[in-house]
Design a protein around this motif. Structure first.
Motif, short mmCIF file in Angstrom:
data_model
loop_
_atom_site.label_atom_id
_atom_site.label_comp_id
_atom_site.label_asym_id
_atom_site.label_seq_id
_atom_site.Cartn_x
_atom_site.Cartn_y
_atom_site.Cartn_z
N THR A 74 -7.51 1.84 2.98
CA THR A 74 -7.65 0.55 3.44
C THR A 74 -8.37 -0.05 4.38
OG1 THR A 74 -5.47 0.26 2.82
CG2 THR A 74 -6.91 0.70 0.70
N LEU A 99 -0.31 -6.00 -3.86
CA LEU A 99 0.07 -4.48 -3.21
C LEU A 99 -1.56 -4.38 -2.84
CD1 LEU A 99 2.10 -2.89 -5.45
CD2 LEU A 99 2.22 -2.79 -2.92
N TYR A 102 -2.01 -4.48 0.50
CA TYR A 102 -0.62 -3.52 1.23
C TYR A 102 -0.90 -3.73 2.69
CZ TYR A 102 3.42 -0.82 2.37
OH TYR A 102 4.01 -0.74 2.96
N ALA A 103 -2.39 -3.24 3.16
CA ALA A 103 -2.29 -2.47 4.68
C ALA A 103 -2.06 -3.80 5.16
CB ALA A 103 -3.86 -1.94 4.57
N LYS A 104 -1.75 -2.62 6.87
CA LYS A 104 -1.86 -3.71 7.76
C LYS A 104 -2.84 -4.80 7.49
CE LYS A 104 1.62 -3.15 11.58
NZ LYS A 104 2.13 -1.19 10.89
N ARG A 107 -2.66 -8.28 5.60
CA ARG A 107 -1.70 -9.38 5.25
C ARG A 107 -1.96 -10.75 5.89
NH1 ARG A 107 2.94 -5.77 7.62
NH2 ARG A 107 1.83 -4.41 7.30
#
Ligand SMILES: Nc1ncnc2c1ncn2[C@@H]1O[C@H](COP(=O)(O)OP(=O)(O)OP(=O)(O)O)[C@@H](O)[C@H]1O
Ligand SMILES: [Mg+2]
Lengths: 235, 291
Positions: A74, A99, A102-104, A107
């Motif tokens: 992702t 979710l 979720y990947a940094k 966000r």
């Protein structure tokens, strides 16, 4: 944007993908058609790093990602909607969707993305607190696609997104995929039905027992004699 | 039996049950996230017991420090063991049986290491606080109240972390579908390690709290492991909340049952409960029938 070349995949000793090469250009919708067990899911999983590849190369936007772990996909701009949706069954719709981000890197943009995804899929706002497993298959598929978009992918992979859906739901999802593609997101999807796959794609590949046996523009594939004979049952 | 005595027994049951809840909660967390039945759980309990024995009884470090250090040390060891064994096995196909054998092996190795390093003598740890609280006829040692408070606070803390933090969301996602969690960008391997360490840490915490009441020795984990299994079945396999309720319930049933029979009946009581649950409600007292 995605280039798979000479891909071989084995489960133990059993080889399921043979010297497979496929491409997805930027902004393209590409369909992979094949009967049960022909290796469609394995191809998508290999691209994402969910199954290890035996040999061959996978490049995404020029970078070799052949040995990248699945959880980094992702963050490089790729997202997979798994076969049979695979929502987290006892979480709410909103938890599932969140979710997806979720990947940094995803966000910070959660808010804008959520607004965009809610506009495409109003059901997410309407059902935000519903437990995912209590939704119908079609509704779950929408949530699954929405979740897949939350990381802001440039390439969206979908494994049989129409599986088990009513005709009405199928056409709703087709429309949504077109809308997603209009935003410049490339799409690679699997499908067992000729019309649904090649009829909704710029280009298509036909798989048989783990090999690409035919490729071409979507409409060409629909007209192809072999495809017609074998898969549409016409003479 | 006078009512105040019954009340005291129930209270004792809750205290002991809170320890079962710590053990069972950790076991459920590990099982729920990675589907591994951790037969080495009792040995992480044992490590917590020895660490607090050396730190508090040996080096006279205040329990405020000794307990957290003992818990963290046991958790760190658990993380290292998980990385070097279970994580590797889980990457292979058909790993399920292998992990059972592996945790059994880890259990035996840890027991023997403890035996070699620290001997077979039963060591005792003094109470962290002396004194007894008396309310009317009911008497309760402060040590027992401390046990209960620590258990409830730490279980609540873990529950809140699971419910409200990003890490907790990732743990729940991993527990429900490892593959889908990976696709979301969650490093499930890291989550597995962290969860294993957390579960082991809860076991170690139970030992640091119980150490003043029971003897510290290389085999101290086994009875608690068996109780933890009962608790996990009671609560519904893999349910953290269920394990907490199941633990406290088991403690109360044992305590009340013992006061009506005698101490030797304790294990008979808990295994009867286990068998009854497996027979009548195999999905656990608090679980739902279908998964
Ligand atoms: N985890 C696995 N271990 C061993 N063999 C597998 C595994 N997953 C798939 N296979 C085998 O690999 C082959 C290709 O499976 P795959 O799931 O990729 O096919 P598919 O085209 O997606 O089929 P379907 O239309 O049923 O989804 C099949 O023969 C299948 O039995
Ligand atoms: Mg498939």
């Amino acid at each position: 944007m995605l280039e798979v070349s000479g891909l071989n995949v084995k489960y133990g000793d059993a080889q399921v993908l043979w010297d497979m090469s496929i491409k997805v250009g930027a902004g393209e919708v590409v369909a992979v058609m094949g009967p049960n067990g022909s290796g469609k899911s394995t191809l998508l999983k290999a691209i994402c790093g969910l199954v290890a590849i035996h040999s061959g190369q996978i490049k995404f936007e020029g970078k070799d990602i052949s040995s990248m772990p699945a959880h980094n996909m992702t963050s490089i701009g790729m997202s997979l909607v798994l076969e049979r949706r695979r929502l987290f069954p006892s979480m709410t719709v909103m938890e599932n969707v969140m979710l997806g981000a979720y990947a940094k890197h995803a966000r910070d943009k959660t808010k804008e993305r959520l607004a965009w995804v809610e506009e495409l899929f109003p059901i997410i706002r309407e059902r935000r607190d519903q437990i995912a497993s209590r939704m119908s298959g079609g509704e779950q598929q929408m949530v699954a696609i929405a979740r897949g978009l939350m990381s802001g992918p440039r390439l969206l992979l979908m494994d049989e997104p129409f599986l088990g859906l009513s005709p009405k739901m199928v056409s709703a999802i087709v429309t949504l995929v077109q809308a997603i593609n209009k935003r410049g997101i490339a799409v690679l999807f699997n499908e067992q039905n000729v019309q649904l796959s090649f009829g909704n794609a710029h280009r298509g590949y036909l798989l048989e027992s783990g090999r690409v046996v035919l490729e071409g523009a979507g409409l060409e594939m629909l007209q192809n004699e072999t495809v017609k004979r074998v898969y549409l049952g016409s003479h | 039996m006078p009512i105040s005595l019954l009340f005291e027994q129930i209270l004792n049951g809750i205290v002991l049950g809170s320890m079962y809840a710590l053990m069972g909660g950790g076991l459920a967390l590990i099982y729920g996230t990675m589907r591994i039945l951790n037969f080495a759980h009792g040995e992480f309990f044992m490590l917590g017991g020895f660490f607090v024995f050396f730190l508090f009884a040996g080096a006279h470090i205040t329990p405020f420090l000794a307990v957290p250090i003992a818990v963290l040390a046991a958790a760190a060891i658990a993380a290292g063991i998980q990385r070097s064994t279970l994580a590797i096995l889980q990457r292979r196909d058909g790993w399920l049986f292998a992990t059972i054998a592996a945790t059994l092996g880890i259990s035996i190795i840890l027991q023997n290491v403890a035996l070699l390093l620290w001997g077979e003598r039963f060591q005792s740890v003094p109470y962290y606080i002396e004194g007894t609280l008396a309310v009317g006829d009911i008497r309760m040692a402060y040590q027992r109240l401390l046990i209960l408070a620590v258990a409830l606070c730490s279980l609540a803390l873990v529950g809140l972390v699971l419910r409200y933090t990003r890490f907790g969301l990732a743990v729940r996602a991993t527990a429900q579908d490892q593959e889908a969690a990976k696709v979301m960008g969650i490093s499930t391997e890291r989550i597995n390690t962290a969860t294993f360490a957390m579960g082991a840490g809860l076991a170690a915490l139970a030992a640091t709290m119980l150490a003043p009441l029971i003897a510290v020795n290389p085999w101290m984990g086994l009875p608690l492991l068996l109780k933890a299994f009962v608790v996990v079945v009671l609560g519904g396999l893999g349910s953290f909340k269920g394990a907490i309720l199941g633990g406290i319930l088991l403690g109360v049933i044992e305590a009340v049952g013992m006061s009506m029979t005698s101490a030797e009946w304790r294990d008979v009581i808990s295994y009867s409960v286990l068998i009854a649950v497996i027979w009548l409600r195999p999905w656990g007292l608090f679980g739902v029938k279908e998964r």
